[in-house]
Design a protein around this motif. Structure first.
Motif, PDB file in Angstrom:
ATOM      1  N   PRO A 110      36.340 -54.581  12.496  1.00 21.42           N
ATOM      2  CA  PRO A 110      35.703 -55.878  12.273  1.00 21.42           C
ATOM      3  C   PRO A 110      36.629 -56.892  11.605  1.00 21.42           C
ATOM      4  O   PRO A 110      36.339 -58.089  11.604  1.00 21.42           O
ATOM      5  CB  PRO A 110      34.512 -55.537  11.369  1.00 21.42           C
ATOM      6  CG  PRO A 110      34.935 -54.300  10.654  1.00 21.42           C
ATOM      7  CD  PRO A 110      35.782 -53.537  11.626  1.00 21.42           C
ATOM      8  N   SER A 113      38.890 -58.123  14.894  1.00 26.37           N
ATOM      9  CA  SER A 113      38.200 -58.638  16.085  1.00 26.37           C
ATOM     10  C   SER A 113      37.674 -60.053  15.922  1.00 26.37           C
ATOM     11  O   SER A 113      37.190 -60.640  16.889  1.00 26.37           O
ATOM     12  CB  SER A 113      37.036 -57.704  16.452  1.00 26.37           C
ATOM     13  OG  SER A 113      36.083 -57.641  15.408  1.00 26.37           O
ATOM     14  N   GLN A 170      31.045 -56.630  10.934  1.00 27.27           N
ATOM     15  CA  GLN A 170      30.639 -55.863  12.106  1.00 27.27           C
ATOM     16  C   GLN A 170      29.298 -56.358  12.627  1.00 27.27           C
ATOM     17  O   GLN A 170      29.067 -56.361  13.842  1.00 27.27           O
ATOM     18  CB  GLN A 170      30.578 -54.370  11.775  1.00 27.27           C
ATOM     19  CG  GLN A 170      30.529 -53.461  12.999  1.00 27.27           C
ATOM     20  CD  GLN A 170      31.725 -53.633  13.917  1.00 27.27           C
ATOM     21  OE1 GLN A 170      31.863 -54.663  14.601  1.00 27.27           O
ATOM     22  NE2 GLN A 170      32.583 -52.633  13.956  1.00 27.27           N
ATOM     23  N   GLY A 173      30.151 -59.188  14.724  1.00 30.06           N
ATOM     24  CA  GLY A 173      30.646 -58.713  16.009  1.00 30.06           C
ATOM     25  C   GLY A 173      29.524 -58.268  16.934  1.00 30.06           C
ATOM     26  O   GLY A 173      29.572 -58.503  18.146  1.00 30.06           O
TER      27      GLY A 173
END
Length: 346
Positions: A110, A113, A170, A173
């Motif tokens: 995370p 990304s 996350q 994401g």
């Protein structure tokens, strides 16, 4: 056909057959190719709508490459992937873009990304802009809705990634992956970079989203307890190949392949068997994926290996006539059953 079928292909949302991805090994001043790493070496499986298939194995087994190749984030060297009856390998760029609205990926890290220079709201909105979904007002409203759906606040849209913890990133994401309202999500080890205290929260979120939105997952992980909690079926990978595939509870309670037994035995638990259980201690060394052994790729570490294992590569076959549970082992029926039993996870 290299794929093992544990469901009717007509019912499958995702169907993979003979998928291969090799990475060249280059050496010397001229960087000539002297070999190849067989990251994914002819795998096959089906995933039904609304199902979660867990893909497990050691680091370097090819799990993440399989997920990326399935979505054509890496171009396959061989094999075919069908999504809802369409062969993804044969789609041109425009048609593949259309299909990608229905297929998304949650990445492992995370921290890597998310672009640190882009506000969270813009990052989540980006798929909506690329696919031209809704007008500007509708896109902004969708971003706020997605943030709240994953357990964050709508006003977080104006913040930057560095202002969030790993678990929150996350969640961002996951919100981004949901933006185009996909049917299928590849979750590439989405909890491995997170604190243990946060991992269960993310897995529970994925489970809730699956129930609410009717999602289908390929859940890639090496944490077997989380895989068992979330998955309906499990595929076990070793050196680029699937060595066992079946219903989650059956695989965990009565594994067929010695490698699967090794993985399950490595999970901390109160042992039922004596320490001399020879299947829990693989012998030999981990094989090199650039130079895999002949025959069964696990034979260099398997306590049950014979001459046949060293020369002939086994196919995925059912045990005791159960076509829903298959393993690539020459001696599935010969290995004593009590050697292969394990303690069910609590």
């Amino acid at each position: 056909m290299t794929a093992a079928r544990t469901s009717d292909a007509r019912e499958a949302l995702v169907r993979v057959d003979g998928l291969k991805k090799y990475f060249p090994v280059r050496r010397g001043f001229l960087r000539r190719q002297v070999g190849a790493i067989r990251a994914v070496d002819g795998i096959g499986f089906d995933i039904r709508p609304g199902e979660t298939l867990g893909l497990v194995g050691e680091s370097g087994s090819g799990k993440s490459t399989a997920g990326r190749t399935l979505l054509r984030l890496e171009e396959p060297d061989a094999g075919r992937v069908w999504f809802d009856g369409r062969d993804l390998a044969r789609l041109d760029a425009d048609r593949l873009k259309d299909e990608r609205r229905r297929m998304q990926m949650i990445f492992q890290d995370p921290y890597a990304s998310l672009n640190p220079r882009i506000r969270v709201g813009k990052a989540i909105r980006e798929p909506l802009d690329i696919h031209e979904i809704g007008d500007a007002h509708a896109r902004d409203a969708t971003v706020c809705e997605l943030l709240e759906r994953v357990g964050l606040n709508a006003d977080h849209a104006t913040r930057y990634p560095h202002e969030f913890s790993g678990g929150q990133r996350q969640r961002i994401g996951i919100a981004r992956a949901l933006a185009t309202r996909p049917e299928f999500i590849v979750a590439d080890e989405p909890i491995s970079a997170l604190d243990v205290s946060i991992q269960a929260q993310i897995v529970n979120l994925l489970s809730d989203l699956k129930a609410e939105l009717g999602l289908t997952y390929l859940f890639i992980a090496h944490d077997l307890s989380m895989v068992r909690h979330l998955s309906d079926r499990v595929a076990v990978m070793y050196l680029g190949r699937i060595v066992e595939l079946g219903d989650c509870d059956r695989v965990f309670e009565r594994p067929l392949h010695p490698y699967t037994r090794t993985l399950i035995s490595a999970v901390p638990a109160v042992p039922r068997r004596a320490p001399e259980d020879r299947c829990s201690r693989p012998s030999g060394r981990l094989a090199n994926p650039a130079d895999p052994p002949s025959g069964c790729s696990f034979h260099t570490r398997c306590p049950f290996a014979t001459a046949l294992c060293r020369t002939v590569s086994p196919e995925l076959v059912p045990a005791s006539g159960d076509a829903s549970h298959v393993a690539a082992c020459h001696h599935v029926e010969q290995i004593p059953r009590d050697e292969m039993e394990t303690v069910p996870a609590s």
